[in-house]
Scaffold this motif. Sequence first.
Motif, PDB file in Angstrom:
ATOM      1  N   SER A   3      16.853   7.933 -39.172  1.00 25.35           N
ATOM      2  CA  SER A   3      15.775   8.928 -38.993  1.00 25.35           C
ATOM      3  C   SER A   3      15.693   9.480 -37.754  1.00 25.35           C
ATOM      4  CB  SER A   3      14.447   8.446 -39.488  1.00 25.35           C
ATOM      5  OG  SER A   3      14.123   7.637 -38.413  1.00 25.35           O
ATOM      6  N   THR A   4      15.314  10.600 -37.431  1.00 27.99           N
ATOM      7  CA  THR A   4      15.267  11.182 -36.171  1.00 27.99           C
ATOM      8  C   THR A   4      14.202  10.320 -35.317  1.00 27.99           C
ATOM      9  OG1 THR A   4      13.667  12.888 -36.497  1.00 27.99           O
ATOM     10  CG2 THR A   4      16.057  13.469 -36.993  1.00 27.99           C
ATOM     11  N   ASP A   5      13.192  10.060 -36.043  1.00 25.77           N
ATOM     12  CA  ASP A   5      12.067   9.366 -35.011  1.00 25.77           C
ATOM     13  C   ASP A   5      12.521   7.982 -34.513  1.00 25.77           C
ATOM     14  OD1 ASP A   5      10.165  11.143 -36.088  1.00 25.77           O
ATOM     15  OD2 ASP A   5       9.450   9.721 -37.758  1.00 25.77           O
ATOM     16  N   LEU A   6      13.610   7.411 -35.105  1.00 24.41           N
ATOM     17  CA  LEU A   6      14.182   6.114 -34.373  1.00 24.41           C
ATOM     18  C   LEU A   6      14.918   6.297 -33.263  1.00 24.41           C
ATOM     19  CD1 LEU A   6      13.353   3.335 -35.566  1.00 24.41           C
ATOM     20  CD2 LEU A   6      15.505   3.336 -36.641  1.00 24.41           C
ATOM     21  N   ILE A   7      15.568   7.727 -33.495  1.00 21.81           N
ATOM     22  CA  ILE A   7      16.735   7.832 -32.525  1.00 21.81           C
ATOM     23  C   ILE A   7      16.003   8.602 -31.304  1.00 21.81           C
ATOM     24  CG2 ILE A   7      18.545   9.159 -31.714  1.00 21.81           C
ATOM     25  CD1 ILE A   7      19.393   8.970 -35.039  1.00 21.81           C
ATOM     26  N   LYS A   8      15.023   9.254 -31.445  1.00 25.65           N
ATOM     27  CA  LYS A   8      14.425  10.357 -30.672  1.00 25.65           C
ATOM     28  C   LYS A   8      14.417   9.722 -28.884  1.00 25.65           C
ATOM     29  CE  LYS A   8      10.946  13.416 -32.054  1.00 25.65           C
ATOM     30  NZ  LYS A   8       9.728  13.926 -32.245  1.00 25.65           N
ATOM     31  N   GLY A   9      13.658   8.725 -28.886  1.00 28.00           N
ATOM     32  CA  GLY A   9      13.516   8.198 -27.391  1.00 28.00           C
ATOM     33  C   GLY A   9      14.795   7.951 -26.810  1.00 28.00           C
TER      34      GLY A   9
ATOM     35  N   LEU B  16       5.837  -3.196 -40.350  1.00 28.91           N
ATOM     36  CA  LEU B  16       6.286  -3.353 -41.711  1.00 28.91           C
ATOM     37  C   LEU B  16       6.789  -4.733 -41.817  1.00 28.91           C
ATOM     38  CD1 LEU B  16       7.142   0.055 -42.982  1.00 28.91           C
ATOM     39  CD2 LEU B  16       5.207  -1.382 -43.711  1.00 28.91           C
ATOM     40  N   LYS B  17       8.075  -4.940 -40.779  1.00 30.01           N
ATOM     41  CA  LYS B  17       8.760  -6.205 -41.036  1.00 30.01           C
ATOM     42  C   LYS B  17       7.883  -7.281 -40.717  1.00 30.01           C
ATOM     43  CE  LYS B  17      12.493  -8.667 -40.495  1.00 30.01           C
ATOM     44  NZ  LYS B  17      13.110  -9.314 -41.746  1.00 30.01           N
ATOM     45  N   LEU B  18       6.860  -7.086 -39.814  1.00 24.49           N
ATOM     46  CA  LEU B  18       5.980  -8.458 -39.492  1.00 24.49           C
ATOM     47  C   LEU B  18       5.196  -8.812 -40.562  1.00 24.49           C
ATOM     48  CD1 LEU B  18       4.586  -7.943 -35.849  1.00 24.49           C
ATOM     49  CD2 LEU B  18       6.367  -9.205 -36.733  1.00 24.49           C
ATOM     50  N   SER B  78      -1.661  -6.219 -46.205  1.00 26.73           N
ATOM     51  CA  SER B  78      -0.363  -6.824 -46.940  1.00 26.73           C
ATOM     52  C   SER B  78       0.332  -5.816 -47.680  1.00 26.73           C
ATOM     53  CB  SER B  78      -0.745  -8.255 -47.831  1.00 26.73           C
ATOM     54  OG  SER B  78      -1.645  -7.475 -48.598  1.00 26.73           O
ATOM     55  N   LEU B  79       1.696  -6.226 -48.000  1.00 27.66           N
ATOM     56  CA  LEU B  79       2.662  -5.007 -48.600  1.00 27.66           C
ATOM     57  C   LEU B  79       2.562  -4.960 -49.879  1.00 27.66           C
ATOM     58  CD1 LEU B  79       5.970  -6.451 -46.705  1.00 27.66           C
ATOM     59  CD2 LEU B  79       4.964  -4.042 -46.598  1.00 27.66           C
ATOM     60  N   THR B  80       2.524  -3.811 -50.532  1.00 27.41           N
ATOM     61  CA  THR B  80       2.457  -3.843 -52.039  1.00 27.41           C
ATOM     62  C   THR B  80       4.152  -3.848 -52.457  1.00 27.41           C
ATOM     63  OG1 THR B  80       2.909  -1.293 -51.749  1.00 27.41           O
ATOM     64  CG2 THR B  80       0.508  -2.126 -52.054  1.00 27.41           C
ATOM     65  N   ASP B  81       4.273  -3.717 -53.790  1.00 29.62           N
ATOM     66  CA  ASP B  81       5.591  -3.733 -54.235  1.00 29.62           C
ATOM     67  C   ASP B  81       6.478  -2.626 -53.746  1.00 29.62           C
ATOM     68  OD1 ASP B  81       5.068  -5.912 -55.885  1.00 29.62           O
ATOM     69  OD2 ASP B  81       4.816  -4.917 -57.688  1.00 29.62           O
ATOM     70  N   LYS B  82       5.732  -1.501 -53.520  1.00 28.23           N
ATOM     71  CA  LYS B  82       6.320  -0.280 -53.029  1.00 28.23           C
ATOM     72  C   LYS B  82       6.652  -0.550 -51.574  1.00 28.23           C
ATOM     73  CE  LYS B  82       5.526   4.608 -51.897  1.00 28.23           C
ATOM     74  NZ  LYS B  82       4.470   5.561 -51.709  1.00 28.23           N
ATOM     75  N   GLY B  83       5.614  -1.441 -50.739  1.00 27.61           N
ATOM     76  CA  GLY B  83       5.724  -1.550 -49.693  1.00 27.61           C
ATOM     77  C   GLY B  83       7.019  -2.334 -49.291  1.00 27.61           C
ATOM     78  N   GLU B  84       7.430  -3.329 -50.062  1.00 23.61           N
ATOM     79  CA  GLU B  84       8.490  -4.145 -50.166  1.00 23.61           C
ATOM     80  C   GLU B  84       9.938  -3.418 -50.065  1.00 23.61           C
ATOM     81  OE1 GLU B  84       8.526  -7.578 -49.574  1.00 23.61           O
ATOM     82  OE2 GLU B  84       6.687  -8.298 -50.273  1.00 23.61           O
ATOM     83  N   SER B  85       9.731  -2.532 -50.914  1.00 25.00           N
ATOM     84  CA  SER B  85      11.192  -1.804 -50.921  1.00 25.00           C
ATOM     85  C   SER B  85      11.225  -0.701 -49.675  1.00 25.00           C
ATOM     86  CB  SER B  85      11.375  -0.859 -52.204  1.00 25.00           C
ATOM     87  OG  SER B  85      10.301  -0.226 -52.385  1.00 25.00           O
ATOM     88  N   VAL B  86      10.146  -0.227 -49.294  1.00 20.89           N
ATOM     89  CA  VAL B  86       9.990   0.637 -47.848  1.00 20.89           C
ATOM     90  C   VAL B  86      10.558  -0.194 -46.845  1.00 20.89           C
ATOM     91  CG1 VAL B  86       8.500   1.824 -46.438  1.00 20.89           C
ATOM     92  CG2 VAL B  86       8.159   2.178 -48.947  1.00 20.89           C
ATOM     93  N   VAL B  87      10.015  -1.549 -46.607  1.00 27.79           N
ATOM     94  CA  VAL B  87      10.482  -2.261 -45.492  1.00 27.79           C
ATOM     95  C   VAL B  87      11.871  -2.560 -45.504  1.00 27.79           C
ATOM     96  CG1 VAL B  87      10.405  -4.526 -44.538  1.00 27.79           C
ATOM     97  CG2 VAL B  87       8.462  -3.597 -45.595  1.00 27.79           C
ATOM     98  N   ALA B  88      12.436  -2.820 -46.931  1.00 29.98           N
ATOM     99  CA  ALA B  88      13.731  -3.211 -46.761  1.00 29.98           C
ATOM    100  C   ALA B  88      14.889  -2.032 -46.353  1.00 29.98           C
ATOM    101  CB  ALA B  88      14.259  -3.357 -48.524  1.00 29.98           C
ATOM    102  N   GLU B  89      14.356  -0.893 -46.731  1.00 30.35           N
ATOM    103  CA  GLU B  89      15.093   0.312 -46.444  1.00 30.35           C
ATOM    104  C   GLU B  89      15.069   0.660 -44.888  1.00 30.35           C
ATOM    105  OE1 GLU B  89      17.287   2.476 -47.018  1.00 30.35           O
ATOM    106  OE2 GLU B  89      16.844   4.124 -45.730  1.00 30.35           O
ATOM    107  N   LYS B  90      13.668   0.442 -44.312  1.00 30.49           N
ATOM    108  CA  LYS B  90      13.645   0.560 -42.825  1.00 30.49           C
ATOM    109  C   LYS B  90      14.017  -0.258 -41.966  1.00 30.49           C
ATOM    110  CE  LYS B  90      10.231   3.839 -42.558  1.00 30.49           C
ATOM    111  NZ  LYS B  90      10.058   5.019 -41.626  1.00 30.49           N
ATOM    112  N   VAL B  91      14.146  -1.571 -42.486  1.00 29.46           N
ATOM    113  CA  VAL B  91      15.039  -2.702 -41.626  1.00 29.46           C
ATOM    114  C   VAL B  91      16.349  -2.367 -41.786  1.00 29.46           C
ATOM    115  CG1 VAL B  91      15.623  -5.141 -41.728  1.00 29.46           C
ATOM    116  CG2 VAL B  91      13.131  -4.333 -41.916  1.00 29.46           C
ATOM    117  N   ARG B  92      17.131  -1.934 -43.035  1.00 33.62           N
ATOM    118  CA  ARG B  92      18.304  -1.592 -43.117  1.00 33.62           C
ATOM    119  C   ARG B  92      18.781  -0.450 -42.094  1.00 33.62           C
ATOM    120  NH1 ARG B  92      21.142   2.018 -44.092  1.00 33.62           N
ATOM    121  NH2 ARG B  92      19.259   3.293 -44.801  1.00 33.62           N
ATOM    122  N   GLU B  93      17.886   0.356 -41.972  1.00 33.97           N
ATOM    123  CA  GLU B  93      18.144   1.482 -41.012  1.00 33.97           C
ATOM    124  C   GLU B  93      18.094   1.139 -39.594  1.00 33.97           C
ATOM    125  OE1 GLU B  93      14.749   4.074 -40.700  1.00 33.97           O
ATOM    126  OE2 GLU B  93      16.059   5.946 -40.279  1.00 33.97           O
ATOM    127  N   MET B  94      16.966   0.243 -39.206  1.00 32.91           N
ATOM    128  CA  MET B  94      17.042  -0.438 -37.981  1.00 32.91           C
ATOM    129  C   MET B  94      18.077  -1.083 -37.366  1.00 32.91           C
ATOM    130  SD  MET B  94      13.908  -2.223 -35.946  1.00 32.91           S
ATOM    131  CE  MET B  94      13.082  -0.594 -35.607  1.00 32.91           C
TER     132      MET B  94
END
Lengths: 114, 114
Positions: A3-9, B16-18, B78-94
């Motif tokens: 995502s561009t948000d992550l890359i931006k800075g 989200l990861k925390l 705290s994370l919802t079920d939806k939140g759990e999958s959002v975190v997974a995707e965000k962490v993968r991206e990071m």
Amino acid sequence: MISTDLIKGSLKTIVLKLLKENGRMYGYEITRKVEELTAGQIKLTYGALYPILHKLENEGVLVTESENYNNRIRVYYSLTDKGESVVAEKVREMKEFIESLQNIVNPQPGLNHA
Amino acid sequence: MISTDLIKGSLKTIVLKLLKENGRMYGYEITRKVEELTAGQIKLTYGALYPILHKLENEGVLVTESENYNNRIRVYYSLTDKGESVVAEKVREMKEFIESLQNIVNPQPGLNHA
DNA sequence: TCATATATTTAAGTAACTTATATATTGCAA
DNA sequence: TTGCAATATATAAGTTACTTAAATATATGA
């Protein structure tokens, strides 16, 4: 894609580091090099790149040499002495950033900071 | 300290990861945990944190429980079920992001991508 | 002839933040 | 007992690094 948000800075630091590694480069070359090094994960758009280059030139971090190649203008950018020290600081900062992010995404369960 | 430009885009993922690692947390606790994990390199300001938390709650990624502790309100997230999958995707991206940055700041000279 | 690659430029818009301000309690030190 | 630091949340106003889009021009291969 990331995502561009992550890359931006981090775009400015990326540009500067590439110039340090490769000596002089022109804009179009920089965008392709970023794609190559990141396996297409990071894409530098021209709307981002050229303003960054112009700004760094105005700040005395970069200097330009314009050349003609195949009837196309190429503007080569390279680091000034000031630029060299700016890169060093930016890269140091980015390494700290990477380390911090790794402490977040790969926490060590045994290590208790309490 | 790491420049805010660099950190900007990663704050949401960090929060989200925390929450994934620690279960429910309240806002103030999150800011201190980030400082602790990053050795003070990353500081989450309240002006950034609370809007992020409120937005994630509105999106159904987080849920809240308000409790009273020492006459102070604590809003636990705290994370919802939806939140759990959002975190997974965000962490993968990071993780991809970190890998890309490492290819920039620690290029392997022997590896020729030409 | 037409799309693709090469090469640079800049104007307008977005949104994730920073900064500042507000409010309130607890606890410790001088 | 005064006052500061820590604890705890909230939000309005401002900044700025980008994205998106549009403009310009040549070379090349299908």
